[in-house]
Design a protein around this motif. Structure first.
Motif, PDB file in Angstrom:
ATOM      1  N   GLU A  23      72.807 -93.297  21.888  1.00 42.61           N
ATOM      2  CA  GLU A  23      72.382 -94.276  20.871  1.00 42.61           C
ATOM      3  C   GLU A  23      70.899 -94.631  20.961  1.00 42.61           C
ATOM      4  OE1 GLU A  23      76.787 -95.090  21.612  1.00 42.61           O
ATOM      5  OE2 GLU A  23      75.012 -94.533  22.782  1.00 42.61           O
ATOM      6  N   TRP A  24      70.284 -94.515  22.140  1.00 48.18           N
ATOM      7  CA  TRP A  24      68.893 -94.947  22.282  1.00 48.18           C
ATOM      8  C   TRP A  24      67.967 -94.250  21.290  1.00 48.18           C
ATOM      9  CZ3 TRP A  24      67.605 -95.164  28.245  1.00 48.18           C
ATOM     10  CH2 TRP A  24      68.239 -96.286  28.800  1.00 48.18           C
ATOM     11  N   ALA A  25      68.051 -92.936  21.227  1.00 44.43           N
ATOM     12  CA  ALA A  25      67.141 -92.180  20.361  1.00 44.43           C
ATOM     13  C   ALA A  25      67.360 -92.558  18.900  1.00 44.43           C
ATOM     14  CB  ALA A  25      67.339 -90.680  20.563  1.00 44.43           C
ATOM     15  N   GLU A  26      68.624 -92.722  18.505  1.00 45.17           N
ATOM     16  CA  GLU A  26      68.912 -93.091  17.118  1.00 45.17           C
ATOM     17  C   GLU A  26      68.382 -94.488  16.803  1.00 45.17           C
ATOM     18  OE1 GLU A  26      72.651 -93.578  13.987  1.00 45.17           O
ATOM     19  OE2 GLU A  26      73.037 -93.131  16.100  1.00 45.17           O
ATOM     20  N   LEU A  27      68.550 -95.403  17.742  1.00 50.57           N
ATOM     21  CA  LEU A  27      68.055 -96.767  17.522  1.00 50.57           C
ATOM     22  C   LEU A  27      66.538 -96.798  17.409  1.00 50.57           C
ATOM     23  CD1 LEU A  27      70.359 -98.786  19.957  1.00 50.57           C
ATOM     24  CD2 LEU A  27      70.447 -98.776  17.460  1.00 50.57           C
ATOM     25  N   ARG A  28      65.852 -96.086  18.299  1.00 52.51           N
ATOM     26  CA  ARG A  28      64.385 -96.059  18.215  1.00 52.51           C
ATOM     27  C   ARG A  28      63.931 -95.496  16.877  1.00 52.51           C
ATOM     28  NH1 ARG A  28      64.623 -94.253  23.663  1.00 52.51           N
ATOM     29  NH2 ARG A  28      64.423 -92.109  22.920  1.00 52.51           N
ATOM     30  N   ALA A  29      64.655 -94.493  16.375  1.00 55.30           N
ATOM     31  CA  ALA A  29      64.237 -93.817  15.148  1.00 55.30           C
ATOM     32  C   ALA A  29      64.576 -94.617  13.899  1.00 55.30           C
ATOM     33  CB  ALA A  29      64.883 -92.437  15.071  1.00 55.30           C
ATOM     34  N   THR A  30      65.733 -95.278  13.896  1.00 51.07           N
ATOM     35  CA  THR A  30      66.214 -95.880  12.645  1.00 51.07           C
ATOM     36  C   THR A  30      66.444 -97.379  12.697  1.00 51.07           C
ATOM     37  OG1 THR A  30      68.550 -95.491  13.189  1.00 51.07           O
ATOM     38  CG2 THR A  30      67.365 -93.706  12.077  1.00 51.07           C
ATOM     39  N   CYS A  31      66.628 -97.942  13.909  1.00 45.91           N
ATOM     40  CA  CYS A  31      66.972 -99.368  14.003  1.00 45.91           C
ATOM     41  C   CYS A  31      66.442 -99.953  15.308  1.00 45.91           C
ATOM     42  CB  CYS A  31      68.490 -99.547  13.920  1.00 45.91           C
ATOM     43  SG  CYS A  31      69.025-101.264  13.818  1.00 45.91           S
ATOM     44  N   PRO A  32      65.119-100.088  15.413  1.00 49.00           N
ATOM     45  CA  PRO A  32      64.528-100.505  16.686  1.00 49.00           C
ATOM     46  C   PRO A  32      64.783-101.964  17.053  1.00 49.00           C
ATOM     47  CG  PRO A  32      62.851-100.375  14.990  1.00 49.00           C
ATOM     48  CD  PRO A  32      64.097 -99.792  14.394  1.00 49.00           C
ATOM     49  N   VAL A  33      65.249-102.774  16.070  1.00 50.64           N
ATOM     50  CA  VAL A  33      65.604-104.178  16.342  1.00 50.64           C
ATOM     51  C   VAL A  33      67.082-104.310  15.966  1.00 50.64           C
ATOM     52  CG1 VAL A  33      64.995-106.595  15.991  1.00 50.64           C
ATOM     53  CG2 VAL A  33      63.239-104.830  15.754  1.00 50.64           C
ATOM     54  N   ALA A  34      67.951-103.871  16.855  1.00 48.14           N
ATOM     55  CA  ALA A  34      69.371-103.698  16.529  1.00 48.14           C
ATOM     56  C   ALA A  34      70.175-104.967  16.789  1.00 48.14           C
ATOM     57  CB  ALA A  34      69.947-102.559  17.358  1.00 48.14           C
ATOM     58  N   HIS A  35      71.251-105.118  16.033  1.00 47.26           N
ATOM     59  CA  HIS A  35      72.219-106.182  16.272  1.00 47.26           C
ATOM     60  C   HIS A  35      73.145-105.756  17.408  1.00 47.26           C
ATOM     61  CE1 HIS A  35      71.387-108.664  12.672  1.00 47.26           C
ATOM     62  NE2 HIS A  35      71.095-107.506  12.092  1.00 47.26           N
ATOM     63  N   VAL A  36      73.311-106.637  18.405  1.00 49.10           N
ATOM     64  CA  VAL A  36      74.228-106.337  19.502  1.00 49.10           C
ATOM     65  C   VAL A  36      75.060-107.574  19.835  1.00 49.10           C
ATOM     66  CG1 VAL A  36      72.790-104.543  20.551  1.00 49.10           C
ATOM     67  CG2 VAL A  36      72.497-106.927  21.264  1.00 49.10           C
ATOM     68  N   THR A  37      76.187-107.322  20.467  1.00 51.82           N
ATOM     69  CA  THR A  37      77.029-108.392  20.997  1.00 51.82           C
ATOM     70  C   THR A  37      76.980-108.330  22.515  1.00 51.82           C
ATOM     71  OG1 THR A  37      78.517-108.277  19.097  1.00 51.82           O
ATOM     72  CG2 THR A  37      79.347-109.360  21.074  1.00 51.82           C
ATOM     73  N   LEU A  38      76.637-109.454  23.154  1.00 53.55           N
ATOM     74  CA  LEU A  38      76.503-109.513  24.607  1.00 53.55           C
ATOM     75  C   LEU A  38      77.873-109.670  25.260  1.00 53.55           C
ATOM     76  CD1 LEU A  38      73.348-111.811  24.895  1.00 53.55           C
ATOM     77  CD2 LEU A  38      73.477-109.323  24.696  1.00 53.55           C
ATOM     78  N   PRO A  39      77.959-109.511  26.596  1.00 56.43           N
ATOM     79  CA  PRO A  39      79.253-109.688  27.272  1.00 56.43           C
ATOM     80  C   PRO A  39      79.903-111.036  26.994  1.00 56.43           C
ATOM     81  CG  PRO A  39      77.693-108.643  28.753  1.00 56.43           C
ATOM     82  CD  PRO A  39      76.914-109.018  27.522  1.00 56.43           C
ATOM     83  N   SER A  40      79.113-112.045  26.686  1.00 62.95           N
ATOM     84  CA  SER A  40      79.640-113.365  26.360  1.00 62.95           C
ATOM     85  C   SER A  40      80.310-113.415  25.002  1.00 62.95           C
ATOM     86  CB  SER A  40      78.498-114.385  26.373  1.00 62.95           C
ATOM     87  OG  SER A  40      77.561-114.075  25.341  1.00 62.95           O
ATOM     88  N   GLY A  41      80.030-112.421  24.146  1.00 62.52           N
ATOM     89  CA  GLY A  41      80.477-112.458  22.762  1.00 62.52           C
ATOM     90  C   GLY A  41      79.422-112.978  21.811  1.00 62.52           C
ATOM     91  N   ASP A  42      78.300-113.487  22.362  1.00 56.74           N
ATOM     92  CA  ASP A  42      77.234-114.028  21.520  1.00 56.74           C
ATOM     93  C   ASP A  42      76.375-112.907  20.940  1.00 56.74           C
ATOM     94  OD1 ASP A  42      78.166-116.500  22.163  1.00 56.74           O
ATOM     95  OD2 ASP A  42      76.501-117.053  23.487  1.00 56.74           O
ATOM     96  N   PRO A  43      75.800-113.118  19.753  1.00 59.63           N
ATOM     97  CA  PRO A  43      74.944-112.101  19.142  1.00 59.63           C
ATOM     98  C   PRO A  43      73.519-112.151  19.679  1.00 59.63           C
ATOM     99  CG  PRO A  43      75.140-113.981  17.667  1.00 59.63           C
ATOM    100  CD  PRO A  43      76.027-114.275  18.856  1.00 59.63           C
ATOM    101  N   ALA A  44      72.879-111.002  19.689  1.00 62.99           N
ATOM    102  CA  ALA A  44      71.472-110.903  20.093  1.00 62.99           C
ATOM    103  C   ALA A  44      70.874-109.703  19.382  1.00 62.99           C
ATOM    104  CB  ALA A  44      71.355-110.776  21.605  1.00 62.99           C
ATOM    105  N   ARG A  45      69.588-109.461  19.628  1.00 62.52           N
ATOM    106  CA  ARG A  45      68.925-108.278  19.074  1.00 62.52           C
ATOM    107  C   ARG A  45      68.383-107.447  20.224  1.00 62.52           C
ATOM    108  NH1 ARG A  45      68.200-109.420  13.480  1.00 62.52           N
ATOM    109  NH2 ARG A  45      67.775-107.181  13.277  1.00 62.52           N
ATOM    110  N   LEU A  46      68.532-106.133  20.103  1.00 58.56           N
ATOM    111  CA  LEU A  46      68.093-105.197  21.144  1.00 58.56           C
ATOM    112  C   LEU A  46      66.854-104.451  20.687  1.00 58.56           C
ATOM    113  CD1 LEU A  46      68.508-103.542  23.783  1.00 58.56           C
ATOM    114  CD2 LEU A  46      69.977-102.005  22.438  1.00 58.56           C
ATOM    115  N   LEU A  47      65.807-104.468  21.525  1.00 53.09           N
ATOM    116  CA  LEU A  47      64.565-103.748  21.243  1.00 53.09           C
ATOM    117  C   LEU A  47      64.539-102.467  22.071  1.00 53.09           C
ATOM    118  CD1 LEU A  47      62.035-106.740  21.422  1.00 53.09           C
ATOM    119  CD2 LEU A  47      63.408-105.976  19.477  1.00 53.09           C
ATOM    120  N   THR A  48      64.223-101.334  21.420  1.00 54.58           N
ATOM    121  CA  THR A  48      64.258-100.051  22.118  1.00 54.58           C
ATOM    122  C   THR A  48      62.943 -99.278  22.021  1.00 54.58           C
ATOM    123  OG1 THR A  48      65.278 -99.108  20.133  1.00 54.58           O
ATOM    124  CG2 THR A  48      66.750 -99.716  21.946  1.00 54.58           C
ATOM    125  N   ARG A  49      61.993 -99.741  21.208  1.00 55.90           N
ATOM    126  CA  ARG A  49      60.711 -99.046  21.094  1.00 55.90           C
ATOM    127  C   ARG A  49      59.695 -99.629  22.066  1.00 55.90           C
ATOM    128  NH1 ARG A  49      59.834 -98.516  14.520  1.00 55.90           N
ATOM    129  NH2 ARG A  49      61.378 -96.855  14.153  1.00 55.90           N
TER     130      ARG A  49
END
Length: 403
Positions: A23-49
């Protein structure tokens, strides 16, 4: 569904011990500020670039205050190394944080590390001797990777040698996001806190040549020093950060170099490459753990995406270190890569305080292994190496080797 529409579970599951998630390469290419769910269940954004991660890490507005009312909880119980009241005791920003770093950083200079190098070499030699006596195969993580950084940081802090082994469990509970419940984490944190409080009291009564004694000698806050509570929490933070991350990195570094035998052979032929090999191992590491979460106290644009106030972002340094726009042939391990501006130690005001210590320990381990065990090899196929699940800093469960 494209990457921009997905909400990924984070950390992203990955069975391969040394390879990056697809997923890393795809996220960097198309969605560098991705929606993610943390182990707590809370939402966050993941930066990969690379540029986005570096921007957020270097910007003093983005804080580590994950106890804010609208911040995402990392773990379900809000505990671990990222949560709890202790995270607020060490100043997070501004002049107070810079003052704290100045007090601590004099113990982590390159010059001091160079002075400590002979002692580190002797520790590594002794540990290799013990591994050889126990015979092959052996577990490099248990035999060398874990004890060496523990012994070094304990010596710096003035922890008695008889107490070194108590920190494994404490570190695991504070750095593991999923394995322990809130009650167990808080109990371990309480025991650790009591131990460090007693050690600070002992050093106040009988100063020695160690970091805790020097912090006490600087006086209290009114004299330009730290409070006893800050000294205790600083000692806890350094003991955990000063050994767990490097202990895991030693095992991963050796595994990466042995996974392709030509890498190890090249270092045997040219040991002068040890320094650049260490830096490239730090960049190439895909199993660095959770990454660094940051809380945005104001609306901010990152990577072309406007993030509202109260957003929690996770800076994926390992993903950023594989960014082809920042590193030529980023998917290849180049032992001669220089310069190598990787983000393994972060960036900006909160970059890793102990990076000179970590670099020196990694270099010493590699130098000693190349000299003492030139025939070293993995005792299992790379595919059988297992990640430690849930650990904030990332690591391998075992590193089976033979020689």
């Amino acid at each position: 569904m494209n990457a921009d529409e997905q909400i990924l579970n984070y950390p992203i599951p990955n069975d391969a011990a040394l390879d990056p998630p697809a997923e890393w390469a795809e996220l960097r290419a198309t969605c560098p500020v991705a929606h993610v769910t943390l182990p707590s269940g809370d939402p966050a954004r993941l930066l990969t670039r690379y540029e986005d991660v570096k921007q957020v890490l270097a910007d003093p507005r983005f804080t580590r205050r994950l106890d804010a009312a609208d911040a995402a909880r990392v773990s379900a119980d809000g505990g671990g190394v990222f949560g709890g009241e202790m995270a607020a005791i060490i100043p997070d920003g501004g002049e107070e944080h810079r003052h704290w770093r100045r007090l601590i950083s004099r113990w982590f200079t390159v010059r001091r590390m160079d002075a400590m190098r002979p002692a580190m070499i002797q520790i590594a030699e002794d540990l290799v001797d013990d591994m050889v006596k126990r015979g092959t195969p052996g577990d490099l993580r248990a035999g060398l990777g874990f004890p060496l950084p523990v012994y070094v940081i304990c010596d710096m802090l003035g922890v008695p040698s008889a107490d070194r082994d108590r920190f494994s469990y404490w570190s695991d509970t504070l750095l593991n996001l999923t394995r322990y419940g809130r009650a167990e984490t808080e109990a371990a944190q309480g025991d650790f806190f009591q131990y460090m409080s007693d050690l600070v009291a002992a050093r106040r009564a009988a100063p020695a040549d160690d970091l805790l004694s020097e912090l006490i000698a600087a006086g209290g806050p009114e004299e330009g020093g730290l409070s006893d509570l800050q000294i205790v929490v600083t000692g806890m933070a350094l003991l955990v950060a000063g050994h767990e991350t490097t202990a895991n990195m030693i095992g991963k570094m050796v595994s990466m170099l042995l996974a392709d035998r030509s890498r190890w052979e090249r270092l045997l032929a040219d040991p002068s490459l040890v320094r650049t090999a260490v830096e490239e191992s730090l960049r190439f590491d895909t199993n660095s753990g959770f990454g660094l979460p940051r809380y945005l106290p104001e609306e901010t644009e990152v990577g072309g995406t406007v993030l509202p106030r109260g957003t929690t972002v996770v800076c994926g340094m390992a993903a950023a270190n594989r960014d082809e726009t920042a590193f030529a042939n980023a998917a290849e391990m180049d032992l001669t890569r220089s310069p190598n501006p990787h983000l393994a130690f972060g960036s900006g005001a909160h970059s890793c305080l102990g990076q000179a210590l970590a670099r020196t320990e990694l270099q010493v381990v590699l130098e000693v292994l190349l000299r003492r065990l030139p025939t070293l090899e993995l005792a299992v196929p790379v595919e059988e190496l297992e990640r430690v699940e849930g650990l904030a800093v990332g690591g391998l469960r075992e590193v089976p080797v033979r020689w």
